[in-house]
Design a protein around this motif. Sequence first.
Motif, PDB file in Angstrom:
ATOM      1  N   LEU A  82       0.771  -1.393   0.040  1.00 19.36           N
ATOM      2  CA  LEU A  82      -0.097   0.175  -0.060  1.00 19.36           C
ATOM      3  C   LEU A  82       0.927   1.379   0.069  1.00 19.36           C
ATOM      4  O   LEU A  82       0.276   2.229  -0.076  1.00 19.36           O
ATOM      5  N   SER A  83       2.152   1.034   0.142  1.00 18.78           N
ATOM      6  CA  SER A  83       3.065   2.386  -0.055  1.00 18.78           C
ATOM      7  C   SER A  83       3.273   2.829  -1.427  1.00 18.78           C
ATOM      8  O   SER A  83       3.447   4.110  -1.352  1.00 18.78           O
ATOM      9  N   SER A  84       2.788   1.869  -2.493  1.00 21.65           N
ATOM     10  CA  SER A  84       2.820   2.491  -3.887  1.00 21.65           C
ATOM     11  C   SER A  84       1.332   2.081  -4.549  1.00 21.65           C
ATOM     12  O   SER A  84       1.501   1.402  -5.480  1.00 21.65           O
ATOM     13  N   PRO A  85       0.538   2.654  -4.105  1.00 26.50           N
ATOM     14  CA  PRO A  85      -0.843   2.017  -4.501  1.00 26.50           C
ATOM     15  C   PRO A  85      -0.992   2.414  -6.276  1.00 26.50           C
ATOM     16  O   PRO A  85      -1.733   1.629  -6.848  1.00 26.50           O
ATOM     17  N   ARG A  86      -0.429   3.422  -6.549  1.00 23.10           N
ATOM     18  CA  ARG A  86      -0.455   3.970  -8.005  1.00 23.10           C
ATOM     19  C   ARG A  86      -0.059   2.769  -9.160  1.00 23.10           C
ATOM     20  O   ARG A  86      -0.397   2.644 -10.180  1.00 23.10           O
ATOM     21  N   SER A  87       1.013   2.060  -8.586  1.00 19.97           N
ATOM     22  CA  SER A  87       1.516   1.005  -9.339  1.00 19.97           C
ATOM     23  C   SER A  87       0.636  -0.236  -9.526  1.00 19.97           C
ATOM     24  O   SER A  87       0.764  -1.050 -10.550  1.00 19.97           O
ATOM     25  N   TYR A  88      -0.684  -0.431  -8.809  1.00 18.51           N
ATOM     26  CA  TYR A  88      -1.770  -1.440  -9.073  1.00 18.51           C
ATOM     27  C   TYR A  88      -2.766  -0.856  -9.885  1.00 18.51           C
ATOM     28  O   TYR A  88      -3.611  -1.637 -10.043  1.00 18.51           O
TER      29      TYR A  88
END
Length: 234
Positions: A82-88
């Motif tokens: 969840l630290s890099s949600p935009r990657s999903y």
Amino acid sequence: MKALILAILFVVSTVLPAFTGVAGATMAVKAEGASNRTNDATEEKRIAIDKALKNAVTEALHAVVKAEGLALDKSLADKEILSSPRSYILNYKVVSEGWVTHMGPTPSIVDSIPTERDAGGVELYHVWIEASIDDGAIRASLGRVMAGPALSDVFITVLDVTEYQAFSALLASLRRIALLNGLTYGSFQRGRVTLKARSAAGLQALSDRISKEAPAGYLVLSGGSSTIVIKADH
């Protein structure tokens, strides 16, 4: 039969080595985010959208965890996924936005609230979105997180699957299992395909998970200390 053998060889030699998740699988999620007033309209909207995207990925992650029957540590999920949600996020659209005055408790969709609030309540800028989440990427990341350092080799022997479409459907079901990491082709003989993966889960837990995910018409058996046998139940 020769055409079938060539087709299966093509699948296992080209698709499996590149396995990282369920290719092309998406999850549609509606989510909401909010921002405190910053006196910068662009920044307020950015913060609200970022929060909404994180909430969308969080919801998708929880859905996968529930489907897999796993227990995921929240701090680990926050750090690793969840630290890099935009990657999903494959794509999203804002369906509604605007200011909302909260007279009671501030909702959890905002990270922090002003330390002082007057009798008029707290104004938050809300954004509602519809997002398409990369289901395969979520599952691949979840598999890595759950595996940790203690990975062991697992061999999956597929017996008596002679139809190309049936074999492809079985492979697709195995790809959906987050606890199977690095699924690759091991060997191929007529009526017998061996796949190799790595997992931190016990053999019985994996067997149970495969039994639930595999299409109807298969028996899933333990074949030894590191082998699972999937046999067509003709």
